[in-house]
Design an enzyme around this catalytic site. Structure first.
Site, PDB file in Angstrom:
ATOM      1  N   HIS A   1      -6.335  -5.821  -2.462  1.00  0.00           N
ATOM      2  CA  HIS A   1      -7.152  -5.986  -1.256  1.00  0.00           C
ATOM      3  C   HIS A   1      -7.440  -7.460  -0.946  1.00  0.00           C
ATOM      4  O   HIS A   1      -8.269  -7.754  -0.101  1.00  0.00           O
ATOM      5  CB  HIS A   1      -8.455  -5.183  -1.367  1.00  0.00           C
ATOM      6  CG  HIS A   1      -8.239  -3.706  -1.275  1.00  0.00           C
ATOM      7  ND1 HIS A   1      -9.257  -2.783  -1.364  1.00  0.00           N
ATOM      8  CD2 HIS A   1      -7.112  -2.974  -1.084  1.00  0.00           C
ATOM      9  CE1 HIS A   1      -8.765  -1.554  -1.244  1.00  0.00           C
ATOM     10  NE2 HIS A   1      -7.462  -1.649  -1.079  1.00  0.00           N
TER      11      HIS A   1
ATOM     12  N   ASN B   1      -3.905   8.759   4.547  1.00  0.00           N
ATOM     13  CA  ASN B   1      -2.702   8.207   5.173  1.00  0.00           C
ATOM     14  C   ASN B   1      -2.721   8.250   6.698  1.00  0.00           C
ATOM     15  O   ASN B   1      -2.198   7.356   7.355  1.00  0.00           O
ATOM     16  CB  ASN B   1      -1.466   8.979   4.689  1.00  0.00           C
ATOM     17  CG  ASN B   1      -1.206   8.792   3.195  1.00  0.00           C
ATOM     18  OD1 ASN B   1      -1.551   7.752   2.633  1.00  0.00           O
ATOM     19  ND2 ASN B   1      -0.621   9.797   2.562  1.00  0.00           N
TER      20      ASN B   1
ATOM     21  N   ARG C   1       0.820  -1.214   0.000  1.00  0.00           N
ATOM     22  CA  ARG C   1       0.000   0.000   0.000  1.00  0.00           C
ATOM     23  C   ARG C   1       0.856   1.267   0.000  1.00  0.00           C
ATOM     24  O   ARG C   1       0.472   2.271  -0.630  1.00  0.00           O
ATOM     25  CB  ARG C   1      -0.920  -0.006   1.229  1.00  0.00           C
ATOM     26  CG  ARG C   1      -1.913   1.142   1.253  1.00  0.00           C
ATOM     27  CD  ARG C   1      -2.992   0.880   2.279  1.00  0.00           C
ATOM     28  NE  ARG C   1      -4.013   1.909   2.268  1.00  0.00           N
ATOM     29  CZ  ARG C   1      -4.252   2.728   3.295  1.00  0.00           C
ATOM     30  NH1 ARG C   1      -3.533   2.633   4.403  1.00  0.00           N
ATOM     31  NH2 ARG C   1      -5.211   3.634   3.208  1.00  0.00           N
TER      32      ARG C   1
ATOM     33  N   HIS D   1       0.291   4.503  -2.499  1.00  0.00           N
ATOM     34  CA  HIS D   1       0.066   5.863  -2.003  1.00  0.00           C
ATOM     35  C   HIS D   1       1.217   6.806  -2.363  1.00  0.00           C
ATOM     36  O   HIS D   1       1.024   8.019  -2.425  1.00  0.00           O
ATOM     37  CB  HIS D   1      -0.180   5.840  -0.486  1.00  0.00           C
ATOM     38  CG  HIS D   1      -1.552   5.389  -0.130  1.00  0.00           C
ATOM     39  ND1 HIS D   1      -2.223   5.808   1.000  1.00  0.00           N
ATOM     40  CD2 HIS D   1      -2.414   4.559  -0.769  1.00  0.00           C
ATOM     41  CE1 HIS D   1      -3.421   5.239   1.049  1.00  0.00           C
ATOM     42  NE2 HIS D   1      -3.563   4.471  -0.015  1.00  0.00           N
TER      43      HIS D   1
HETATM   44  C1  HEM Z   1      -9.215   1.370  -6.024  1.00  0.00           C
HETATM   45  C2  HEM Z   1      -9.154   2.273  -5.087  1.00  0.00           C
HETATM   46  C3  HEM Z   1      -8.696   1.994  -3.684  1.00  0.00           C
HETATM   47  C4  HEM Z   1      -9.321   2.400  -2.553  1.00  0.00           C
HETATM   48  C5  HEM Z   1     -10.599   3.230  -2.454  1.00  0.00           C
HETATM   49  C6  HEM Z   1      -8.564   1.891  -1.442  1.00  0.00           C
HETATM   50  C7  HEM Z   1      -8.877   2.109  -0.115  1.00  0.00           C
HETATM   51  C8  HEM Z   1      -8.271   1.462   0.945  1.00  0.00           C
HETATM   52  C9  HEM Z   1      -8.664   1.610   2.322  1.00  0.00           C
HETATM   53  C10 HEM Z   1      -9.743   2.526   2.844  1.00  0.00           C
HETATM   54  C11 HEM Z   1      -7.879   0.778   3.058  1.00  0.00           C
HETATM   55  C12 HEM Z   1      -7.919   0.572   4.568  1.00  0.00           C
HETATM   56  C13 HEM Z   1      -7.091   1.637   5.247  1.00  0.00           C
HETATM   57  C14 HEM Z   1      -7.378   1.717   6.727  1.00  0.00           C
HETATM   58  O1  HEM Z   1      -8.528   1.534   7.120  1.00  0.00           O
HETATM   59  O2  HEM Z   1      -6.429   1.986   7.503  1.00  0.00           O
HETATM   60  C15 HEM Z   1      -6.989   0.110   2.152  1.00  0.00           C
HETATM   61  C16 HEM Z   1      -6.046  -0.814   2.521  1.00  0.00           C
HETATM   62  C17 HEM Z   1      -5.158  -1.390   1.652  1.00  0.00           C
HETATM   63  N1  HEM Z   1      -4.980  -1.048   0.322  1.00  0.00           N
HETATM   64 FE1  HEM Z   1      -6.257   0.013  -0.804  1.00  0.00          FE
HETATM   65  N2  HEM Z   1      -7.504   1.178  -1.921  1.00  0.00           N
HETATM   66  C18 HEM Z   1      -7.542   1.218  -3.284  1.00  0.00           C
HETATM   67  C19 HEM Z   1      -6.602   0.666  -4.145  1.00  0.00           C
HETATM   68  C20 HEM Z   1      -5.471   0.004  -3.743  1.00  0.00           C
HETATM   69  C21 HEM Z   1      -4.370  -0.340  -4.599  1.00  0.00           C
HETATM   70  C22 HEM Z   1      -4.275   0.011  -6.086  1.00  0.00           C
HETATM   71  C23 HEM Z   1      -3.456  -1.003  -3.837  1.00  0.00           C
HETATM   72  C24 HEM Z   1      -2.119  -1.571  -4.230  1.00  0.00           C
HETATM   73  C25 HEM Z   1      -1.810  -1.957  -5.444  1.00  0.00           C
HETATM   74  C26 HEM Z   1      -4.012  -1.083  -2.504  1.00  0.00           C
HETATM   75  C27 HEM Z   1      -3.449  -1.751  -1.454  1.00  0.00           C
HETATM   76  C28 HEM Z   1      -3.984  -1.820  -0.182  1.00  0.00           C
HETATM   77  C29 HEM Z   1      -3.516  -2.731   0.844  1.00  0.00           C
HETATM   78  C30 HEM Z   1      -2.472  -3.813   0.642  1.00  0.00           C
HETATM   79  C31 HEM Z   1      -4.232  -2.441   2.006  1.00  0.00           C
HETATM   80  C32 HEM Z   1      -4.053  -3.080   3.393  1.00  0.00           C
HETATM   81  C33 HEM Z   1      -2.923  -2.346   4.106  1.00  0.00           C
HETATM   82  C34 HEM Z   1      -2.605  -2.854   5.501  1.00  0.00           C
HETATM   83  O3  HEM Z   1      -3.162  -3.841   5.969  1.00  0.00           O
HETATM   84  O4  HEM Z   1      -1.751  -2.200   6.137  1.00  0.00           O
HETATM   85  N3  HEM Z   1      -5.209  -0.428  -2.477  1.00  0.00           N
HETATM   86  N4  HEM Z   1      -7.232   0.555   0.881  1.00  0.00           N
END
Ligand code: HEM
Ligand SMILES: *[C@@H]1O[C@H](CO)[C@@H](O)[C@H](O)[C@H]1NC(C)=O
Ligand SMILES: *[C@@H]1O[C@H](CO)[C@@H](O)[C@H](O)[C@H]1NC(C)=O
Ligand SMILES: *[C@@H]1O[C@H](CO)[C@@H](O)[C@H](O)[C@H]1NC(C)=O
Ligand SMILES: *[C@@H]1O[C@H](CO)[C@@H](O)[C@H](O)[C@H]1NC(C)=O
Length: 322
Positions: free
Chosen positions: A195, A96, A64, A68
């Protein structure tokens, strides 16, 4: 004779112009460190491996960070810069703040890499390589990472707020925010497969599990039980983005979407009777198609506006400008 001379000088002038154009838009390449730091890959991988062995979630957190970073003024490590009294970075921006993690691991990688080849490898490339390693270690596809990025001397708080999609986004908004980075809707759906690993906070899925209708009701109830309805309480309570296997990189994310068990509103938007349903279905039927498209998307995302050549710098410490 005269024509030939003119032709030759035209040709030389053209080559000269091409050479000029090339220095101003140097390309990333998979062999960038092959003479200056062949050891970079093993150095990054061993630190990422140890970090994931210590905490499985860390692979998701590192992946992630790369996303970002790349969505805000390109893949230039701008996300890694700490705030100071005179510098506003990206870490406190809404997508973030209280959410991005893994900076200590990036610091440890930087230390290991600088031991192998001092002052050669950028923090931006470390993010790109570490993201790939995380995916591979958790069971996902492998690919050759393009490198040669340099680090920014600036960051953009407003860019982080405006470019990174919020989980309340609908399909049109998701598509347009990716398009703004030169990524297609297809890339967006494939990259969202990230995800399949990691966790999200209640504050980011509350509205979906209490108020949306395109969600399996028993799944919604389960998630409600760990996420109080009233905003402010339990905001940081965590739930897995992939309900069954949040530490394994496979196509289960898409299987969840088809059974209306996406955790975020934005996740379920990819399978909600719209144009992307068929792509989601194709990834349910074929994990290898998902993996191939995910790799394509990661390479494209890694190509967003890199600093190359003599632009930017190689930071000594990923958290601050030299
Ligand atoms: C398509 C639009 C996307 C949205 C709206 C989105 C939104 C989010 C949100 C809200 C979270 C949870 C954050 C939290 O509650 O602390 C999250 C986690 C995450 N996102 Fe996305 N995301 C998107 C695309 C992506 C992309 C493109 C990637 C990587 C290629 C990605 C990788 C991740 C990962 C791996 C997590 C888990 C991180 C952790 O457990 O520390 N996301 N995302
Ligand atoms: C970041 O989160 C902290 C803790 O929740 C909060 O106190 C702070 O106001 C937030 N900062 C910004 C800029 O939103
Ligand atoms: C999301 O879409 C709405 C309606 O089309 C639009 O008004 C809004 O500006 C969009 N927001 C983003 C962040 O793209
Ligand atoms: C659900 O929607 C209603 C009406 O828009 C709103 O007042 C309420 O705060 C929402 N609840 C949650 C948990 O998002
Ligand atoms: C919702 O999920 C539960 C548990 O997996 C399942 O038994 C049920 O059939 C699903 N409901 C619908 C309407 O699909």
């Amino acid at each position: 004779m005269k024509t030939m001379a003119t032709g030759a000088s035209r040709c030389i002038a053209l080559l000269f112009l091409l050479a000029l154009a090339d220095t101003s838009s140097a390309q990333l390449s998979t062999s960038f460190y092959s003479s200056s730091c062949l050891g970079v890959y093993s150095a990054v991988k061993s630190v990422v491996k140890a970090a994931i062995a210590k905490e499985k979630r860390m692979g998701a957190s590192i992946l992630r960070l790369f996303f970002h970073d790349c969505f805000v003024q390109g893949c230039d490590a701008s996300l890694l810069l700490d705030d100071t009294s005179s510098f506003q970075g990206e870490k406190m921006a809404t997508p973030n703040n209280g959410s991005v993690r893994g900076f200590e691991v990036i610091d440890a990688i930087k230390t290991a890499v600088d031991k192998a080849c001092p002052g050669v490898v950028s923090c931006a490339d470390i993010l790109a390589i570490a993201a790939r390693d995380s995916v591979v270690i958790l069971g996902g596809p492998n690919w050759n990472v393009k490198v040669g990025r340099r680090d920014s001397t600036t960051a953009s708080f407003s860019g982080a707020n405006n470019n990174i999609p919020p989980p309340s986004s609908g399909l049109a908004n998701l598509t347009s925010l990716f398009a703004a980075q030169g990524l297609s809707q297809k890339d967006m759906v494939a990259l969202s497969g990230a995800h399949t690993i990691g966790l999200a906070r209640c504050t980011n899925f509350r509205a979906h599990v209490y108020n949306d209708t395109n969600i399996n009701s028993s799944f919604a109830k389960t998630r409600q039980s760990g996420c109080p309805k009233t905003s402010g309480s339990g905001d940081n309570n965590l739930a897995p983005l992939d309900l069954q296997t949040p530490t394994v990189f496979e196509n289960n994310y898409y299987k969840n979407l088809v059974s209306k068990k996406g955790l975020l509103h934005s996740d379920q938007e990819l399978f909600n009777g719209g144009a992307t349903d068929s792509q989601v279905q194709s990834y349910v039927s074929s994990q290898s198609t998902f993996f191939a498209d995910f790799v394509t998307g990661m390479i494209k995302m890694g190509d967003i506006s890199p600093l190359t050549g003599s632009n930017g710098q190689i930071r000594k410490n990923c958290r601050r400008v030299n």
